[in-house]
Design an enzyme around this catalytic site. Structure first.
Site, short mmCIF file in Angstrom:
data_model
loop_
_atom_site.label_atom_id
_atom_site.label_comp_id
_atom_site.label_asym_id
_atom_site.label_seq_id
_atom_site.Cartn_x
_atom_site.Cartn_y
_atom_site.Cartn_z
N CYS A 46 0.85 -1.19 0.00
CA CYS A 46 0.00 0.00 0.00
C CYS A 46 0.88 1.24 0.00
CB CYS A 46 -0.92 -0.01 1.21
SG CYS A 46 -1.92 1.48 1.38
N CYS A 49 -0.08 3.47 3.67
CA CYS A 49 0.34 2.97 4.99
C CYS A 49 1.41 1.91 4.90
CB CYS A 49 -0.86 2.43 5.76
SG CYS A 49 -1.64 0.99 4.98
N HIS A 61 -6.13 -10.60 0.24
CA HIS A 61 -5.96 -9.67 1.35
C HIS A 61 -5.77 -8.23 0.87
CE1 HIS A 61 -4.65 -13.44 3.73
NE2 HIS A 61 -5.90 -13.12 4.02
N HIS A 65 -7.85 -5.08 2.37
CA HIS A 65 -7.20 -3.88 2.90
C HIS A 65 -7.72 -2.62 2.19
CE1 HIS A 65 -4.11 -1.29 4.58
NE2 HIS A 65 -3.84 -0.87 3.37
N HIS A 71 -7.51 3.15 0.78
CA HIS A 71 -6.27 3.46 0.06
C HIS A 71 -6.33 2.82 -1.32
CE1 HIS A 71 -4.37 3.68 4.35
NE2 HIS A 71 -5.16 4.71 4.09
N CYS A 167 30.11 -1.33 31.67
CA CYS A 167 30.08 -1.64 33.11
C CYS A 167 31.12 -0.77 33.80
CB CYS A 167 30.35 -3.12 33.37
SG CYS A 167 32.03 -3.65 32.94
N HIS A 226 45.31 -15.75 32.66
CA HIS A 226 45.89 -14.43 32.96
C HIS A 226 44.98 -13.64 33.91
CE1 HIS A 226 47.97 -10.62 32.35
NE2 HIS A 226 46.78 -10.06 32.05
N HIS A 232 42.96 -8.62 36.15
CA HIS A 232 42.70 -7.57 35.17
C HIS A 232 41.39 -7.91 34.46
CE1 HIS A 232 47.33 -6.70 34.91
NE2 HIS A 232 46.78 -6.32 36.06
N CYS A 325 15.03 -20.40 17.90
CA CYS A 325 14.55 -21.78 17.99
C CYS A 325 13.68 -22.00 19.22
CB CYS A 325 15.73 -22.75 17.99
SG CYS A 325 16.97 -22.39 19.24
N HIS A 790 20.41 -24.94 21.53
CA HIS A 790 19.38 -25.09 20.49
C HIS A 790 18.21 -25.89 21.02
CE1 HIS A 790 17.91 -24.99 16.44
NE2 HIS A 790 17.85 -26.30 16.35
#
Length: 847
Positions: A46, A49, A61, A65, A71, A167, A226, A232, A325, A790
């Site tokens: 359309c 819209c 459809h 519409h 329209h 953070c 580390h 760290h 999923c 999954h």
């Protein structure tokens, strides 16, 4: 250019505006069915819209519409595949040899061409008249539609935005300058020779490899070592840095992916010019999606033969939208149930013509009060039902998927379905939700609860609400061990969540050896994973139910008796007050390790034929029992999420703290409440009894603020209506507005709800015996965490014309729904996967 097909209404086209940047353009598929731009009819967009609709004669459809909206002009869009350049002839050159990893984006314009045609529906109200106008008008309108972000892509982009935040450790990062690191290609881990999957410590510049990941990505965990040695906190994955400032940044202290607003400056301290960087490795998000899409859920039978793909009514697959999923497995299960089929498709479960259009759907499309079907949940439910149950879209799809250079060699191509992609449905259902509006993997049981709530809120006044088939009531009996008086409470539920006892056994060959337990791809650097995968002793489903219900499920707790016994002991027992038509069981097979839920693969042995629950029916107050006096504060407290309370109390938090956390967070779940608790542990009144306004209604949620009420009142609602809407939606203004529009006749009247008054209300479910259930479906999960991995669904479908005799008990054949892959399940695999399922769906058997 002169008009080829004249139209007396062409002057109206000059008034039509192009779509705005924020305006969704539904050009890919119809908003009321899954007919799309790849079909013979294309999609009519359309031009007012920008709704998408199909022009086919069966549903038409577009005509619906046009008649509803007035329209008059549409742009018909068809997408046609271009010839593939890699189909080599004798004179074709071989493809260039790949010398290094590169992430190459395959653009749509390289694969397809689009054909757009203007139509006027005033000239031909039945089929639309094809028209041409002056070149400038046609080009302006066509470019406006085709160059805008499609509705599906727009919702996807919104979902990915702002998911990762900064953070305190990235914002307050202190660097210890150590000079430049080796140039790209020469850099390697400081503790081994790996030159990929490298993580740079932004504090001192140390280079360490990550852990081994999905897709043959090597790693020895030296970056994690580390962190353990230095504390760290922040690191960045080198191969993911882009000139625009994007990169995978991880905070070990937070155990999560984070955003570093000063990444350019922090990298410059080690001689890295971000403008010269090139992305050479997949990000954690890309790896997560890849892992979810390629999990193997036994698509091969026990004898090694490939499982048979299924096509037709009731066996339509759902394509993965990227970590979707969890939604697909729940939707496939729901639409296999009689209540959903009767409500949204037809009065008969299945077997009607593929072109059948439900009379209920047709009536709704004509009378829908939403301007766009994409914004109406009812329209989207009818669309899903038609897509999944009609069989119109369940056809072999022979296009070979693109080859991924990192993936393992692909097996011989099987003509799976293309799969429906309900992107609009996902965006609508997840709208305003902190988790389901994102593209991250989610928990299937949590989505089921959210979806049931959304449906009920929308269908508050509708008859035949299909989710009522899940509703039942649990009776909780509390007995003081000093005076032996009792109190009964009844809570309405939709899911029975069962804690599954974990008894670890020797893992044999896999322990500490080849069967290593890898962390989720989305969180590759967590410091809390085990070194090997554990194995657990099997338990029976009946024993798990017994631990929660009946005599074996009695729980002793400390109690302050309202009858004057003071602090004493009480015994709490839970039983069914009513039984549902469809029983949903949630197997809580996980434990928290450093506040991270880790899944446990505990086998559950199901009953061979049916599950009988007669012995767990509660009887209510019995002759000779004396009731405890009412707790003055309990009558004004809202209902708390029972599952969240159980999780929080199981972690050792006192009851009053758990209640305060859930009250403050609007019953938003255990994770959110836990974060609130950690932030309020030092509050001086944290253990004081909860004090609420005695005039508050029985609706759950904190008392809304005056500003929230005033904001809704400014929209034309009364203060009473605004207050009740906020109470009903946990203080969420956006959901409160939706609730008000869905409850136009509710004047906002509230009254205190006492336990006695609540007991008089009608309860969902039935007390009829026998309460016998047969397994209809189960949802399985593969992966180490409930928030990664999954999901697939196994569903028992009757009457399949498969030619393979698997209907061993006369109740249907098991079908595996693995996203777009729908296959006749292997009997032996089904029996094994049942034991490890995450959710079980039982249908009540009528004797």
């Amino acid at each position: 250019m002169a008009s080829i097909l004249s139209c007396p209404h062409q002057h109206d086209l000059a008034k039509i505006q192009q779509p705005k940047l924020s305006q969704p353009v539904h050009r890919e598929e119809c908003t009321q069915c899954f007919d799309n731009q790849d079909g013979d009819e294309g999609v009519d967009v359309c031009l007012v819209c920008f709704n998408g609709s199909c022009p086919g004669q069966d549903r038409h459809h577009t005509r619906t519409h046009v008649s509803r909206s007035g329209h008059s002009f549409t742009l018909n869009v068809k997408r046609i595949p271009k010839p593939k350049p890699n189909s080599r002839g004798d004179g074709d050159e071989p493809p260039a040899k790949m010398t290094k990893l590169a992430i190459v984006q395959e653009r749509e314009e390289d694969k397809y061409e689009h054909r757009a045609t203007l139509r006027c529906w005033k000239c031909d109200p039945e089929n639309g008249k094809e028209i041409t106008t002056d070149g400038g008008t046609t080009k302006r309108l066509t470019d406006g539609v085709m160059q805008s972000l499609s509705s599906a892509r727009q919702s996807e982009v919104k979902a990915w935005e702002e998911e990762i935040t900064a953070c305190e450790h990235t914002l307050l990062l202190e660097q210890l300058s150590s000079g430049s690191i080796p140039a790209d290609g020469l850099a390697h881990c400081a503790s081994c020779e790996l030159t990929s999957n490298l993580w740079l410590c932004l504090t001192c510049g140390a280079l360490g490899c990550g852990r081994a990941q999905f897709g043959s990505i090597g790693g020895n965990g030296h970056a994690l070592a580390h962190f353990n040695a230095t504390q760290h906190p922040v690191c960045v994955k080198l191969g993911t840095i882009t000139p625009e400032g994007g990169a995978d940044v991880y905070c070990y202290t937070c155990n999560d992916a984070r955003l570093d607003p000063e990444l350019t400056t922090h990298l410059a301290a080690f001689g890295i010019n971000i403008a010269s960087q090139k992305k050479t490795e997949k990000s954690m998000t890309e790896l997560q999606i890849e892992q979810n899409l390629t999990f193997d859920f036994s698509l091969v039978a026990e004898d090694g033969s490939a499982l048979k793909p299924l096509f037709g009514a009731g066996t339509t697959g759902l394509g993965n939208l990227g970590n979707s999923c969890y939604m697909a497995s729940v939707l496939q299960t729901l639409f296999s149930l009689r209540s959903f089929q009767q409500r949204y498709y037809s009065r008969q479960p299945l077997g009607v013509s593929p072109n059948y259009v439900s009379e209920t759907a047709s009536a709704h499309w004509v009378n829908c009060n939403q301007s766009l079907p994409a914004d109406c949940l009812e329209c989207q439910m009818f669309k899903l039902a038609d897509g999944l149950l009609s069989g119109r879209y369940s056809k072999p799809h022979n296009e070979q998927p693109p080859v991924d250079p990192l993936a393992h060699p692909a097996p011989e191509h099987t003509p799976w379905q293309a799969g429906l992609k309900p992107a609009g449905f996902k965006a609508l259902v997840g709208k305003g939700h902190a988790e389901f509006a994102t593209m991250r993997q989610q928990d299937a049981e949590e989505f089921f609860g959210h979806f049931v709530t959304v449906l009920r809120r929308f269908n508050h006044q509708a008859k035949g609400e299909p989710t009522e088939t899940f509703a039942f009531a649990l009776e909780q009996r509390l007995e003081c061990q000093s005076c032996h008086r009792v109190r009964y409470r009844v809570d309405n539920m939709d899911v029975l969540s069962l804690s599954i006892p974990a008894q670890e056994v020797s893992s044999g060959e896999g322990e500490g050896g080849s069967e290593q337990h890898k962390s989720p791809v989305g969180v590759p650097e967590k410091a809390d994973s085990d070194s090997a995968k554990s194995r657990y002793a099997p338990v029976t489903l009946e024993s798990c139910i017994g631990l929660f219900l009946g005599q074996t499920g009695q729980e002793a707790l400390e109690y302050k008796c309202e009858a004057g016994c003071g602090k004493t002991q009480a015994v709490r027992r839970t039983q069914f007050a009513t039984f549902p038509e469809v029983l949903v069981l949630h197997a809580k097979k996980f434990q928290l390790k450093n506040w991270v839920p880790t899944k446990l693969d505990i086998p559950i042995i199901l009953p061979e034929k049916s599950l009988v629950l007669d012995q767990y029916l509660g009887k209510g107050l019995q002759p000779g029992e004396k009731e405890l006096p009412d707790d003055p504060s309990s009558s004004t407290l809202p209902q708390f999420d029972a599952e969240a309370m159980t999780q929080l109390e199981g972690l050792g938090f006192p009851t009053v703290r758990c209640q305060k956390a859930l009250l403050a967070t609007g019953n938003a779940g255990a994770d959110v409440a836990m974060e609130w608790l950690f932030n309020h542990m030092e509050d001086p009144d944290i253990d004081d009894p909860i004090q609420l306004d005695t005039s508050a209604s029985g609706a759950s949620g904190p008392e809304p603020s005056a500003d929230q009420i005033a904001m809704l009142a400014d929209m034309g609602f009364t203060n009473a209506q605004a207050r009740k809407a906020l109470l009903e939606t946990g203080g969420d203004p956006e959901r409160a507005v939706e609730w008000l529009f869905n409850h136009p006749d509710d004047m906002g009247e509230t009254s205190p709800s006492t336990p006695a008054e609540a007991s008089k209300k009608s309860r969902p479910g039935s007390t009829t015996l026998p309460a016998k259930y047969r397994l209809k479906a189960f949802i399985s999960h593969k992966g180490p965490s409930v928030h990664s991995g999954h999901y697939v669904a196994h569903i028992r479908l009757p009457g399949l014309q498969s030619g393979d005799a698997m209907d061993v008990d006369g109740n249907g054949e098991w079908v595996l729904f693995n996203d777009e892959k729908v296959v006749l399940a292997d009997h032996a695999s089904v029996e094994e996967l049942k034991k490890l399922a995450y959710m079980y769906i039982f249908e009540r058997v009528q004797e």
